[in-house]
Design an enzyme around this catalytic site. Structure first.
Site, PDB file in Angstrom:
ATOM      1  N   CYS A  18       0.848  -1.193   0.000  1.00 49.12           N
ATOM      2  CA  CYS A  18       0.000   0.000   0.000  1.00 49.12           C
ATOM      3  C   CYS A  18       0.888   1.249   0.000  1.00 49.12           C
ATOM      4  CB  CYS A  18      -0.907   0.009   1.226  1.00 49.12           C
ATOM      5  SG  CYS A  18      -1.748   1.591   1.460  1.00 49.12           S
ATOM      6  N   HIS A  75      -2.312   0.769   8.208  1.00 45.47           N
ATOM      7  CA  HIS A  75      -3.252   0.397   7.155  1.00 45.47           C
ATOM      8  C   HIS A  75      -4.660   0.185   7.721  1.00 45.47           C
ATOM      9  CE1 HIS A  75      -4.024  -0.767   3.038  1.00 45.47           C
ATOM     10  NE2 HIS A  75      -4.817  -1.713   3.509  1.00 45.47           N
ATOM     11  N   HIS A 126      -6.737   2.329   2.122  1.00 44.62           N
ATOM     12  CA  HIS A 126      -6.084   3.006   3.247  1.00 44.62           C
ATOM     13  C   HIS A 126      -6.764   4.365   3.463  1.00 44.62           C
ATOM     14  CE1 HIS A 126      -2.070   3.716   5.476  1.00 44.62           C
ATOM     15  NE2 HIS A 126      -2.834   4.775   5.731  1.00 44.62           N
ATOM     16  N   HIS A 145      -8.003   7.915   3.677  1.00 46.89           N
ATOM     17  CA  HIS A 145      -7.435   9.139   3.109  1.00 46.89           C
ATOM     18  C   HIS A 145      -8.540  10.086   2.657  1.00 46.89           C
ATOM     19  CE1 HIS A 145      -8.340   6.782  -0.515  1.00 46.89           C
ATOM     20  NE2 HIS A 145      -8.303   7.903  -1.200  1.00 46.89           N
TER      21      HIS A 145
END
Lengths: 338, 338
Positions: free
Chosen positions: B39, B114, B165, B167
């Site tokens: 990731c 994560h 993830h 954001h």
């Protein structure tokens, strides 16, 4: 009881509640699809849908096997309904504009057999679907209670379909929706200013440039619009201005079915049979004859998802330049020889 | 080079092409998700993203384990870019209005670990995310080249996210998008007509009725809008009018993070962690101070799909009455005891 509500911040209209309303878990995405055995649209299962309002018999040898080829039925889970008063408008005195959800919601079942795309039908059977579009528009116009009829196809789960058996939907509304009215207004303004149809001018510019053309026939042109909001979006329009498909004659209808089938076929081959929407843009019933609305069809596969940016700004992100999309669709020929 | 294009029929603006443009197969929906090992947003993989423009250090004991808690980076696949001239506007003389796609597209990485939802962060770390929103708004306002900044979250593939993830995205534009301008205009008109904020009045009516309230705190109220276009759509607004979150102090920011976390938690518990979008509606930078824009947040799970009817008419079908949605979200408490 379904209701039209207007949001005071965005001024967007929403059809809230309805027969479609139910418990939360029913909104969770379903990946299982009905087999043809329990598909309510298959021949033999007619009792699973409301009584047909219009039926088109099968032709040729198929009439012995199938009692019908195209069947128009009221939607069993309508978003709007004729079972409420058409008026009066109710207002609750606050910022909350709303009206009772009067309207008519129908389904056009396009085949007695369990097939999943218009492109799998014979040309004669595709023409019957367009014939049904014409007849529903004429009938609902004559009804007198409606101002606009939206005909559309949702094909595949990603395009919003709940059943895969090939079908179209018809929603007759007692008012003209905002985006349709805005488009009609723009046609009127352009006509007043230039003496001609905005879409005729667009079609001529597309033909002159050629880079976004996908398909053409004597009467129709299909192209990827210059500001496509979706990848592989296609607009199909008659070269000559006309407000509706209602007056198209048999030969014209056959030509229309052919080019729509070609465009869908190109999209299905280029993109491995994606989910797609098809929308018929037709004139509001009360439009002035001087406003020269120009009917057209939009077809777009559902490859990208509208996300936070689009929902908020009304501006779209389309990663695929339409010039590239048109080139790829042109290359996606009907057969290796084409 | 990305480009803003305006469709002559719908007058919709579209950002066409960009770094995001690529081959057709990349649009096909991906169901595989990156593991935390590869990731690009996880701590340790910083070299997979462009250099950070802003970093917020981890606090408490975590500073020893993680070099940062929140990290703001330019989007590696931007929809708009500062690497083109900010002007002049180009016109090709036909119906096709367009402009070069100048703008700035950033990503706020909300955790070094994560995790996949804001609601999994501690309150202190959630506050850092809102601090980053504030700082990006202030910095991009001071930059002078931008007129509007859209901050939003796409959570989950169905909401348009390509990475899981947690954001947010920040898009700074050199113009005010049409839906934002229309909303700002409506705030201005209502202010002129009534002397107060349209959203203040809506919030007061919602509090008086109570049936669509989801959560409240001393300064903020969350409710399902009366004409929600999506099931379980929630609007969160300050009780008192303010154009932007930029002036909120530490205590206010903490209260905001708490109620946003509560709303997201209620949605996640009621609907088994659905995909959702979160949108910050903030004032355009060049708005008149007399126009009294009232900032707010929209949060909505992605349960239904916009289909042919919505794309065509601009009118939405929402099967879930917001009164029912609000009741279900109120029942979805924080713990068995709540």
């Amino acid at each position: 009881m379904p209701e039209y509500r207007q949001d005071p911040l965005s001024q967007r209209w929403v059809i809230v509640g309805s027969e479609r309303s139910s418990r939360p878990q029913e909104f969770v995405e379903r990946t299982d699809r009905p087999s043809d055995l329990n598909c309510p649209f298959c021949a033999g299962n007619e009792e699973q849908t409301p009584h047909a309002v219009q039926i088109y018999p099968a032709t040729n040898g198929r009439a012995k096997t199938f009692p019908w080829q195209v069947r128009v039925v009221p939607n069993k889970y309508p978003a709007v309904t004729t079972e409420v008063p058409a008026s009066p408008t109710s207002q609750n005195g606050s910022l909350h504009r709303h009206e009772i959800g009067f309207g008519q919601h129908e389904v056009i079942i396009e085949s007695p057999e369990h097939i999943t795309s218009l492109s799998e039908l014979s040309l004669a059977d595709q023409v019957l679907v367009w014939r049904a579009y014409q007849d529903r528009l004429r009938t609902l116009r004559q009804d007198g209670r409606f101002k606009y009829v939206q005909i559309f196809k949702n094909v595949g789960a990603a395009a919003g379909a709940s059943l895969e058996h090939t079908h179209s939907q018809v929603v007759a509304l007692p008012w003209t929706p905002p985006d349709v009215q805005s488009e009609a207004d723009r046609f009127g303004q352009h006509q007043t200013k230039t003496g001609r149809s905005l879409l005729t001018q667009i079609v001529e510019e597309e033909l002159a440039s050629g880079e976004r053309i996908v398909a053409q026939s004597p009467r129709f042109v299909a192209f990827c619009p210059w500001a496509s909001r979706f990848p592989y979006q296609v607009c199909l329009a008659p070269r000559k201005q006309a407000g509706t498909i209602e007056q198209l004659q048999a030969g014209e209808l056959s030509e229309l079915a052919t080019i729509v089938g070609e465009v869908i076929g190109r999209i299905e081959r280029a993109l491995a049979r994606p989910s797609y929407n098809l929308i018929l843009h037709t004139e509001p019933f009360d439009i002035g004859s001087h406003d020269h609305y120009h009917w057209h069809i939009e077809i777009f596969p559902r490859l990208t998802k509208a996300a936070g940016f689009e929902w908020s700004t009304g501006c779209w992100m389309n990663p695929q330049p339409p010039e590239q999309a048109a080139a790829l669709l042109r290359e996606s020929g009907l057969s290796p020889a084409s």
